[in-house]
Motif scaffolding. Structure first.
Motif, short mmCIF file in Angstrom:
data_model
loop_
_atom_site.label_atom_id
_atom_site.label_comp_id
_atom_site.label_asym_id
_atom_site.label_seq_id
_atom_site.Cartn_x
_atom_site.Cartn_y
_atom_site.Cartn_z
N ASN A 18 33.48 31.77 -13.99
CA ASN A 18 32.17 30.92 -13.38
C ASN A 18 31.09 31.87 -12.82
OD1 ASN A 18 32.27 27.77 -13.05
ND2 ASN A 18 34.32 28.52 -13.21
N GLN A 22 27.23 32.11 -13.68
CA GLN A 22 26.08 31.51 -12.75
C GLN A 22 25.17 32.73 -12.66
OE1 GLN A 22 28.72 30.91 -9.62
NE2 GLN A 22 29.79 28.89 -10.56
N ASP A 25 22.72 32.72 -15.47
CA ASP A 25 21.88 31.69 -15.74
C ASP A 25 20.91 31.65 -14.45
OD1 ASP A 25 23.10 30.73 -17.74
OD2 ASP A 25 24.41 29.31 -17.00
N ALA A 27 21.63 31.41 -11.22
CA ALA A 27 22.04 30.49 -10.37
C ALA A 27 21.78 30.78 -8.81
CB ALA A 27 23.51 30.01 -10.58
N LEU A 67 25.37 27.36 -7.04
CA LEU A 67 24.73 26.40 -7.68
C LEU A 67 24.56 26.61 -8.78
CD1 LEU A 67 23.71 26.33 -4.39
CD2 LEU A 67 23.25 24.13 -5.11
N PHE A 68 25.08 26.09 -9.94
CA PHE A 68 24.68 26.32 -11.45
C PHE A 68 23.86 25.14 -11.95
CE2 PHE A 68 29.29 24.76 -10.82
CZ PHE A 68 29.24 23.71 -11.65
N ARG A 69 23.90 24.20 -11.29
CA ARG A 69 22.62 22.93 -11.40
C ARG A 69 22.05 22.47 -10.00
NH1 ARG A 69 23.47 24.73 -15.55
NH2 ARG A 69 24.14 23.62 -17.75
N GLU A 70 21.14 21.52 -9.97
CA GLU A 70 20.55 21.25 -8.86
C GLU A 70 21.73 20.40 -7.75
OE1 GLU A 70 17.36 17.79 -7.43
OE2 GLU A 70 17.38 18.64 -9.42
N SER A 71 22.58 19.78 -8.51
CA SER A 71 23.46 19.01 -7.65
C SER A 71 25.01 19.37 -8.08
CB SER A 71 23.22 17.43 -8.04
OG SER A 71 22.01 17.08 -7.78
N TYR A 72 25.04 20.56 -8.69
CA TYR A 72 26.49 20.87 -8.90
C TYR A 72 26.64 22.16 -8.34
CZ TYR A 72 26.14 16.88 -12.07
OH TYR A 72 25.78 15.69 -12.50
N ASP A 117 17.91 17.65 -3.65
CA ASP A 117 17.62 18.69 -2.65
C ASP A 117 16.29 18.48 -2.19
OD1 ASP A 117 16.66 21.51 -4.93
OD2 ASP A 117 15.91 19.29 -4.82
#
Length: 215
Positions: A18, A22, A25, A27, A67-72, A117
């Motif tokens: 992970n 991250q 990408d 993150a 954070l690997f997505r805006e909400s995850y 966010d």
């Protein structure tokens, strides 16, 4: 390979993969501090031993959200946590009340889901695996047989080194200034491994009243 080593290897593999994904990408990473009380108890699968109520403990350490997505986010921590609990056992005419004082280094691995966010308050829910490693174990024993009574008894050699648990929780992150956010929430940490060596099954759980700050 025993189950304890297998779970640890799976956790390390999951964490490394992970983190690599991250960073690849680009993150975001949030680092924070936490200090909060815990309300602990012990469940028993042994007929002669019963749970005897809850006991307060404490937890503090460092938090990290990747954070690997805006909400995850992949959420972890490095905490020193005290999980206390009480049991009552009966052997013939003798009744023993035992208070456990167990201290662990915790390294949880959780999936964290957050609301958008663009708000000053972001609500979150989380679910994952708790990984705790025993660093100290003591017990107080009160008995109607004075020979069994003890205080501050060292039971480390009788307790399991690894404690596995399922974590579920939720709460809110509140923006203050800049990137600083205050964390407040609840976590239910449900232990599924035996806290003691040998026969029997005593499992500890706790409710954490989470307080922290992300910088």
């Amino acid at each position: 390979m025993n189950m304890k080593k297998l779970i640890t290897l799976i956790f390390v593999f999951f964490l490394v993969n992970n983190l690599q994904a991250q960073y690849r990408d680009g993150a975001d990473f949030k680092l924070g501090l936490t200090a909060h009380p815990t309300i602990g108890w012990i469940r028993s699968d042994v007929n002669s031993i019963n749970s005897d109520g809850v006991k307060l403990g404490f937890s503090y350490g460092v938090l990290g959200d990747f954070l690997f997505r805006e909400s995850y986010a992949f959420s972890t921590a490095l905490k020193l946590t005290t999980i206390n609990g009480k049991t009552e056992s009966t052997e013939g005419a003798t009744t023993n009340k035992q208070t456990y004082k167990l201290q662990y280094i915790e390294i949880p691995a959780k999936l964290k889901l957050l609301t958008g966010d663009d708000k000053e308050v972001r609500f979150y829910g989380e679910f994952g695996l708790g990984n705790a490693f025993n660093v100290r174990a003591k017990a107080d024993v009160k008995s109607n047989n004075s020979a069994n009574t003890a205080e501050g008894l060292d039971i480390y050699k009788r307790t399991s080194f690894y404690r596995g648990s399922i974590i579920i929780g939720g709460g809110a992150e509140i923006a203050t200034s800049g990137k600083t956010r205050i964390l407040a929430g609840l976590t239910f940490d449900n232990g599924f491994t035996d806290i003691q060596k040998g026969d029997g099954a005593l499992k500890s759980s706790y409710l954490g009243i989470n307080l922290g700050v992300f910088f």
